[in-house]
Design an enzyme around this catalytic site. Structure first.
Site, PDB file in Angstrom:
ATOM      1  N   GLY A  73      25.594  -8.923 -13.418  1.00  0.00           N
ATOM      2  CA  GLY A  73      26.094  -7.607 -13.779  1.00  0.00           C
ATOM      3  C   GLY A  73      26.393  -7.457 -15.253  1.00  0.00           C
ATOM      4  O   GLY A  73      27.425  -6.898 -15.650  1.00  0.00           O
ATOM      5  N   GLY A  86      -1.829 -11.946 -18.700  1.00  0.00           N
ATOM      6  CA  GLY A  86      -0.714 -12.474 -19.470  1.00  0.00           C
ATOM      7  C   GLY A  86      -1.162 -13.469 -20.527  1.00  0.00           C
ATOM      8  O   GLY A  86      -0.666 -13.453 -21.658  1.00  0.00           O
ATOM      9  N   CYS A 129      18.180 -13.350 -12.053  1.00  0.00           N
ATOM     10  CA  CYS A 129      18.264 -14.547 -12.887  1.00  0.00           C
ATOM     11  C   CYS A 129      19.712 -14.933 -13.113  1.00  0.00           C
ATOM     12  O   CYS A 129      20.014 -16.089 -13.430  1.00  0.00           O
ATOM     13  CB  CYS A 129      17.544 -14.343 -14.209  1.00  0.00           C
ATOM     14  SG  CYS A 129      18.061 -12.868 -15.098  1.00  0.00           S
ATOM     15  N   THR A 130      20.637 -13.979 -12.927  1.00  0.00           N
ATOM     16  CA  THR A 130      22.061 -14.266 -13.080  1.00  0.00           C
ATOM     17  C   THR A 130      22.755 -14.500 -11.741  1.00  0.00           C
ATOM     18  O   THR A 130      23.985 -14.572 -11.691  1.00  0.00           O
ATOM     19  CB  THR A 130      22.763 -13.103 -13.811  1.00  0.00           C
ATOM     20  OG1 THR A 130      22.464 -11.872 -13.127  1.00  0.00           O
ATOM     21  CG2 THR A 130      22.310 -13.017 -15.262  1.00  0.00           C
ATOM     22  N   GLU A 156      13.305 -15.534 -21.634  1.00  0.00           N
ATOM     23  CA  GLU A 156      14.404 -15.413 -20.679  1.00  0.00           C
ATOM     24  C   GLU A 156      13.930 -16.064 -19.387  1.00  0.00           C
ATOM     25  O   GLU A 156      13.169 -15.468 -18.622  1.00  0.00           O
ATOM     26  CB  GLU A 156      14.774 -13.947 -20.450  1.00  0.00           C
ATOM     27  CG  GLU A 156      15.245 -13.217 -21.695  1.00  0.00           C
ATOM     28  CD  GLU A 156      16.623 -13.646 -22.167  1.00  0.00           C
ATOM     29  OE1 GLU A 156      17.253 -14.505 -21.502  1.00  0.00           O
ATOM     30  OE2 GLU A 156      17.082 -13.134 -23.200  1.00  0.00           O
ATOM     31  N   LEU A 157      14.384 -17.290 -19.142  1.00  0.00           N
ATOM     32  CA  LEU A 157      13.810 -18.094 -18.065  1.00  0.00           C
ATOM     33  C   LEU A 157      14.858 -18.365 -16.969  1.00  0.00           C
ATOM     34  O   LEU A 157      15.587 -17.475 -16.596  1.00  0.00           O
ATOM     35  CB  LEU A 157      13.234 -19.385 -18.649  1.00  0.00           C
ATOM     36  CG  LEU A 157      12.283 -19.158 -19.855  1.00  0.00           C
ATOM     37  CD1 LEU A 157      11.861 -20.479 -20.461  1.00  0.00           C
ATOM     38  CD2 LEU A 157      11.082 -18.315 -19.453  1.00  0.00           C
TER      39      LEU A 157
END
Length: 501
Positions: A451, A221, A293-294, A259-260
């Site tokens: 979702g 990475g 993450c949500t 996107e953390l």
């Protein structure tokens, strides 16, 4: 708990890979399944030099790919979507094997890839620029959008294929090439998707170098992040990871799309439909074993309904079947590894030290794999542990009295990804969506925090990183804008009335 034989799981993975046409040399990277915590197979992993070679190949391919008309590039993505549909079951099986998602969620993730391909194909004919009026007679102002170059995609284990597809489908129609570093926890799903995309490229007579796959750990990475030929690094992961990636990319004047962390909250008001709220809350908090993450992690409930709502959620949690994600009826699969369980236990201990009460859950299920019952924790106030995202199924509950206090509690954490409110009061709903309401990139009314659909831009604010992927105009992150002035007169007036000569 009835778990399958580890050798049977390994055979299922090998068969699914074979049906996708994937081949990869064996090596010293071990692919494991969280279903039993055992090895599936080993793979060869890359070095930093391999990464630089992959980037160089993608950069070479970019020279040709950027000149291919966007609708023709869209044809490659259309073919990818067809292949994903053809191998939907195979890919979903690999997602379940490597990430531990229940079958319906795994199938849903593959469907998300198919959906973003459809979106991107349409986008290939809609990469619009604007035409603006010029202050100078006989002149026209316009903007054009051009491919940016090599896009490096670093994805996480919890959505091992969907997030890659968000980036890759859009980047390809924009004219970019892609180098993908998946999580070392989920290399098999990546190998299968890479194989299908290479096949789509070949079917459309496109350059094979357009997409590259590099497998490995942090050194791989880092090599991708630091390579000056990578124009954009799109990285999904922890806040810690983002704090390392962003300054390194910025130091070489590259672009980053981050996107953390999430640590998402939901407000439940006195007017809420509690039947609806319970369904939305339970899926958002317990789905994917709390590893989205949500995922919903903080519940901010009006004090007048808190006892009833907690009782309802607790009763729903008692009905959740935890176990083998391939089994019918199972709704909660395993955590990804023991470290996730240990982090969960540490968080529960910290919550109790702050005066919290574990209403239910938190205990391990079985002695194979890493299965845990979702935890519901009643907190006297929003303490420090609630400001820290724990990637596990913990739902903290705090109460409020005045609506302004609910908004303040909701926005008090460092993260700003997804949020929701359950209310039948239009004023409360509109306030939650207003500038002085939720400070998140996603704000929902009468649905949970998880979702998201591909049509809307996905991403968040504050420690979440500020990036946007998937739908709406997220495609602009993958392109560069040029402002053009065209003089179609025989005069040369200068802007702002300047006279020279």
């Amino acid at each position: 708990m009835n778990l399958p034989d580890p050798s049977a799981l390994a055979e299922r993975a090998h068969s699914a890979l074979a049906r996708c046409g994937a081949e990869w040399p064996t090596g010293n990277l071990t692919a494991r399944t969280p279903i039993t915590g055992t090895e599936i197979r080993t793979l060869e992993q890359h070095s930093a030099d391999d990464v630089n070679g992959a980037v160089a190949a993608a950069h070479d391919a970019f020279g040709d790919w950027r000149t291919v008309p966007a609708p023709i590039r869209g044809a490659v993505v259309r073919q990818l979507g067809r292949l994903l549909s053809e191998h939907k079951t195979d890919l979903a099986e690999l997602v379940t094997l490597e990430a531990g998602k229940i079958s319906s969620e795994a199938l849903g993730e593959v469907q998300e890839m198919i959906d973003i391909c459809e979106f991107a194909v349409g986008l290939s004919r809609q990469l619009y620029g604007r035409t603006m009026p010029s202050e100078r007679p006989g002149h026209r102002l316009m903007e054009t959008w051009h491919p940016i170059g090599v896009v490096g995609v670093i994805s996480a284990f919890n959505f091992p294929v969907a997030v890659w597809s968000w980036n890759t489908a859009i980047a390809l129609v924009c004219g970019d090439t892609v180098v993908w570093k998946p999580s070392e926890t989920t290399p098999l799903t990546a190998l299968a998707c890479h194989t299908l995309l290479r096949r789509a490229l070949a079917d459309c007579d496109a350059p094979r170098g357009v997409h590259q796959l590099v497998i490995g750990g942090r050194d791989v990475g880092a090599a991708l992040v630091d390579n000056p030929q990578v124009a954009l690094v799109s990285a999904t992961g922890s806040v810690r990871m983002g704090r390392e990636v962003a300054p390194r990319v910025a130091a070489r004047f590259g672009r980053s799309l981050l996107e953390l962390g999430g640590n998402n909250g939901a407000v439940v008001t006195p007017s809420a439909d509690l039947d609806l709220a319970v369904r939305g809350i339970v899926f958002s908090a317990a789905g994917t074993a709390g590893q989205r993450c949500t995922s919903l992690r903080r519940l901010i409930v009006h004090e007048s309904i808190a006892d009833e709502l907690v009782a309802r959620i607790s009763a729903a949690y008692a009905q959740l079947q935890v176990g083998n994600p391939f089994d019918d009826g199972v709704l909660v699969g395993p955590l990804i590894n023991d470290a996730a369980f240990e982090a969960m236990q540490s968080a529960l201990t910290a919550a109790q030290s702050s005066g919290g009460t574990v209403v239910c859950g938190g205990e391990r299920v079985g002695d194979t794999g890493c299965y845990v019952r979702p935890a519901l924790v009643r907190m006297p106030k929003q303490s420090e542990i609630m400001h820290t995202e724990t990637f596990a199924p913990i739902l903290y509950v705090v109460t409020y009295n005045e609506f302004d206090d609910a908004i303040a509690l909701h926005n008090a954490v460092p993260q700003g990804l997804s949020s929701s409110i359950f209310t039948l009061d239009q004023r409360e709903a509109e306030r939650f969506l207003a500038a002085d309401g939720s400070d998140c990139g996603i704000a929902n009314v009468n649905i949970g925090t998880s979702g998201a659909e591909i049509g809307g831009a996905f991403g968040g604010e504050k420690d979440t990183g500020g990036g946007r992927e998937s739908g709406s105009d997220a495609w602009k992150a993958y392109m560069r804008r040029a402002t053009n002035t065209i003089n179609y007169s025989d005069q040369l007036p200068l802007a702002q009335g300047v006279e020279f000569g």
